[in-house]
Each structure stands twice: as C-alpha cells, then as structure tokens.
Motif scaffolding. Structure first.
Motif, short mmCIF file in Angstrom:
data_model
loop_
_atom_site.label_atom_id
_atom_site.label_comp_id
_atom_site.label_asym_id
_atom_site.label_seq_id
_atom_site.Cartn_x
_atom_site.Cartn_y
_atom_site.Cartn_z
N VAL A 82 0.81 -1.22 0.00
CA VAL A 82 0.00 0.00 0.00
C VAL A 82 0.84 1.27 0.00
O VAL A 82 1.96 1.30 0.51
CB VAL A 82 -0.93 0.03 1.25
N LEU A 83 0.25 2.30 -0.60
CA LEU A 83 0.80 3.65 -0.49
C LEU A 83 0.15 4.27 0.74
O LEU A 83 -1.08 4.29 0.86
CB LEU A 83 0.41 4.46 -1.73
N VAL A 84 0.98 4.74 1.67
CA VAL A 84 0.44 5.45 2.83
C VAL A 84 0.65 6.93 2.57
O VAL A 84 1.77 7.41 2.45
CB VAL A 84 1.13 5.02 4.15
N SER A 85 -0.46 7.64 2.44
CA SER A 85 -0.42 9.02 1.99
C SER A 85 -0.29 9.99 3.15
O SER A 85 -0.57 9.65 4.30
CB SER A 85 -1.72 9.23 1.19
N CYS A 86 0.13 11.21 2.87
CA CYS A 86 0.32 12.21 3.92
C CYS A 86 -1.00 12.60 4.57
O CYS A 86 -1.01 13.10 5.68
CB CYS A 86 1.03 13.44 3.36
N ILE A 87 -2.12 12.34 3.89
CA ILE A 87 -3.44 12.70 4.43
C ILE A 87 -4.20 11.42 4.78
O ILE A 87 -4.28 10.49 3.98
CB ILE A 87 -4.24 13.53 3.40
N THR A 88 -4.76 11.42 5.99
CA THR A 88 -5.58 10.31 6.47
C THR A 88 -7.04 10.75 6.42
O THR A 88 -7.33 11.91 6.67
CB THR A 88 -5.16 10.00 7.93
N SER A 89 -7.93 9.82 6.08
CA SER A 89 -9.35 10.18 5.95
C SER A 89 -10.20 9.30 6.85
O SER A 89 -10.14 8.07 6.76
CB SER A 89 -9.76 9.97 4.49
N CYS A 90 -11.04 9.91 7.68
CA CYS A 90 -11.93 9.12 8.55
C CYS A 90 -13.04 8.50 7.72
O CYS A 90 -13.65 7.51 8.12
CB CYS A 90 -12.51 9.99 9.68
N GLY A 91 -13.31 9.09 6.54
CA GLY A 91 -14.32 8.55 5.64
C GLY A 91 -15.75 8.86 6.03
O GLY A 91 -16.68 8.51 5.31
N ARG A 92 -15.94 9.53 7.15
CA ARG A 92 -17.30 9.72 7.67
C ARG A 92 -17.70 11.17 7.87
O ARG A 92 -18.89 11.48 7.91
CB ARG A 92 -17.41 9.07 9.05
#
Ligand SMILES: NC(=O)c1ccc[n+]([C@@H]2O[C@H](COP(=O)([O-])OP(=O)(O)OC[C@H]3O[C@@H](n4cnc5c(N)ncnc54)[C@H](O)[C@@H]3O)[C@@H](O)[C@H]2O)c1
Ligand SMILES: [Zn+2]
Ligand SMILES: [Zn+2]
Length: 363
Positions: A82-92
């Motif tokens: 996987v690519l772990v990106s600088c931005i994390t998303s809660c998705g909600r």
C-alpha cells in the motif's frame, strides 16, 4: 523497532522505540518498505510546527506492506502492498464525504509525523486504514508511487487544479523545488501553451527545463515581471502558481498575472504576505490556497500505471532506512547536494533488490 524521532527543535535521532500496535479496530500496522523526507519535516525540526510534540516519529510519505489489521478493517489484508499518503481520511465526516480529506474533522487530515507517529520508521500504525491507504497495482515499484504520498497530489490539486490550468494557458510557476517541479509535470497533463519557471537557483532552473518548462527566469538577476510581460504581449500569465512559501513570491505571483487570471498558492507561509487589493480589485484576479486533499491520488496512480507520468525522476538519492539521519543531512543541503527527494529503503525491502553501493551514494 527503529524510527526517526523528533526531540524538539534541531534534535532528531534514529533510535529504538516500541513497536506500534493496533489501538483502534480501524487501524492497520504497515511495515515500511520505502519512505522519504519532505521540506515540511525540516520545518518541524526548525521548530516552526509547535503542535508536533517531542517524542513524535517524523515522516508522512511511505510505501509499505500490511502486516496486521484491526477487527473493523475489511478491504485490506496482511501482505497487501500500500501507499500510505500524507493525508488520512476518517471517511465519515462532512469534509471526507466531500473528498476534502485534508480538512477531515473525524481524526484524520495531516496527522502522520505531525500529531501522531509517522512513517520514517520500520513499522507504523495507520489509522482509518480502509479509507486512507491506496493499494499499489502489481508491477509498480515503490519509487514509481512513493511521491504520490505528497508532492504529486499537492502540486496537481493545490497548483494545477485550483489554478484551473487550461489548454493553451501561459503558466508561471514560482519556485522549482520538488513541489514546483511536480507542478510543471502535472500542469503538462492539461497541455498548457507555455510553462515559465522562476527560481533563484540555477541548478533548480536547469531541472525545471528537464521537467518540461519552456522558459526559465532567474529572479535574482532578472526582472521576472518585465520578462513575463514581454513574453505575454504585456498582459501577464493566465495562471501563476506559488511554490515557495515566502511573502515576496506570493506578491510576485499577483504582479505577473493577467487581468482575469488565477493565482494558486501552494507554499506554506510562516509570515504575513501583503495582498495588494488596491491594485488587484479592478483586475478580476482569482486567488486560491489550501492543504492537499489527496483526492486525485487514484487518478495519478492510473496515469503512472499507464506510463503517462513518471515521478521516479524525483529520486536523486537512496539510503538504507537505518541511515535516515545521513539522508536528512543530504536533503537539508539541497543547494550543494542537488537533492530533490531522497528514498529511504528498508533493507531488505522484501520485494526489491538491496540498492547497490552506487545507488546509495546518490546521483
Ligand atoms: N499546500 C500544501 O498542501 C503543501 C504540501 C507540501 C508542501 N507545501 C509547501 O510548498 C512549498 C514548496 O515546497 P518544496 O518542497 O518544493 O520546497 P523547496 O524549499 O525545496 O523549494 C523551494 C524553491 O523555491 C526557491 N526560492 C526560494 N526563494 C525564492 C524566491 N524569492 N524567488 C524564487 N524562488 C525562490 C528555492 O530556490 C527552491 O528551489 C513549501 O512552502 C512547502 O512547505 C505545501
Ligand atoms: Zn510533505
Ligand atoms: Zn473525515
């Protein structure tokens, strides 16, 4: 495990730390195969980012392999690359639902190496794993996708898309560091008429030409505004993209733009820049700024897979991840070392060859 730990302004060390563990059911643990260093890490080390607490592991860009998943993770399994990106998303949250992941209010956004432990480490805990990582298509190397973790989507979203680069436009890009060069690379996806790169460093301007700039201007020795006016029949550039982060370059962008043009600010500013509304109000200029969302990462990944985009040219130096401290020295002395991005590679990486001595000393 070992990791690069921030110990307050000016102090960092590659040292033994506890292995990360699953804290939330939505977490995954990822073995870091390749990581890299960002200009923002240097800002943190200067003490410019006070919310980063001493003791935090730095780094917000990596490619790795999932080794463990929390009970609520449904789309990943151990072994996935996987690519772990600088931005994390809660998705909600409201912003994640609008694909404005950079603004996430549910615990995501830019958190790695900032508010939580980062990715310049042997392993990392990745929160909201289902909605935050990107599976790497088979056949793509770490180096092909690593720069999708930050500079590529930043340049494309906050520069090219926010500046609404259109076919035929004259695009002036101020700053030819990794972000400015990635802006040149991704602006070309929109077939601009002409790309003008402006920087103070001749080595960076030479790189800008290699990356596809049509004209370069050294604004240390030349009058950049006069030159842009000369090139555009006295009107100015259609789009000006600020990729430095100091007041002079933002003000320069507002001076070299045509009436009705667009200024897209990508640079992170540490001090106040003047907005000359007394000159700008009558010129219908649009000004944008923002933090990257990484909403275009899947699209950029497809372009890489299709052979239309090749960010591997950013990798000027490669180090074993255990030599991250030496890599910081090379990256921080870019004027002498001509470093663009340094690749920190786990040894052995599992799916790639250990780099040769030649690669280790860089190009
Ligand atoms: N908005 C975002 O989400 C986001 C994300 C990542 C990085 N950034 C920011 O983008 C900016 C650029 O990043 P980078 O890694 O390319 O930085 P960098 O420091 O490597 O490159 C900056 C370039 O600007 C040039 N420069 C400096 N002063 C100048 C001047 N007065 N006129 C013309 N050129 C000048 C330097 O020679 C250098 O080539 C930084 O401010 C960084 O923090 C923003
Ligand atoms: Zn960054
Ligand atoms: Zn969110």
């Amino acid at each position: 495990m070992k990791a690069l730990v921030y110990h307050g302004p000016g102090r960092r060390a590659w040292e033994q730390v506890p292995d990360p563990t699953i804290l939330e059911p939505t977490d995954a643990i990822v073995r870091i195969d390749s990581s890299t260093i960002c200009g923002t890490d240097l800002h943190i080390l200067k003490g410019d980012v006070p919310e980063t607490a001493p003791g935090t592991i730095l780094g917000h860009e990596a490619v790795g392999t999932v080794v463990e998943i929390g009970a609520a993770v449904t789309t990943l399994e151990p072994g996935d690359r996987v690519l772990v990106s600088c931005i994390t998303s809660c998705g909600r949250c409201r912003f994640c639902k609008e694909a404005k992941y950079g603004l996430c209010t549910g615990g995501g956004g830019w958190i790695f190496g900032h508010l939580i432990d980062g990715l310049q480490a042997e392993f990392a805990r990745v929160p909201f794993a289902d909605t935050s990582v990107h599976k790497v298509p088979d056949g793509l190397s770490d180096e092909q996708v690593l720069f999708l973790a930050d500079i590529m989507p930043t340049a494309y979203e906050i520069g090219v898309l926010a500046g609404r680069v259109e076919p035929g436009d004259t695009v002036a890009i101020v700053g030819a560091g990794p972000i400015g060069l990635a802006t040149i690379m991704t602006a070309k996806l929109h077939t601009p008429g002409r790309i003008i790169a402006i920087d103070l460093a001749d080595a960076r301007l030479a790189k800008a030409l290699e990356f596809g700039a049509d004209v370069v201007i050294d604004n240390g020795t030349e009058d950049a505004v006069a030159k842009v006016m000369e090139l555009t029949g006295g009107l100015g550039a259609d789009v000006a993209i600020e990729a430095v982060g100091v007041p002079e370059t933002f003000e320069l962008c507002t001076e070299l733009i045509r009436p009705g043009g667009r200024v897209a600010n990508v640079g992170v500013h540490g001090s106040c820049a003047t907005l000359h509304l007394e000159k700008l109000w009558i010129r219908d200029v649009m000004i944008t700024t923002g933090l990257v969302d990484t909403s275009t990462t899947p699209k950029l990944m497809k372009l890489i897979e299709g052979g239309r985009l090749d960010p591997t040219v950013f990798a000027t130096h490669t180090f074993p991840i255990a030599d991250t401290e030496a890599a910081y020295d090379v990256f921080a002395a870019a004027a002498e070392t001509h470093a663009l991005k340094v690749v920190l590679r786990a040894v052995p990486a599992g799916h790639e060859l250990v780099p040769s001595e030649e690669q280790l000393v860089g190009v």
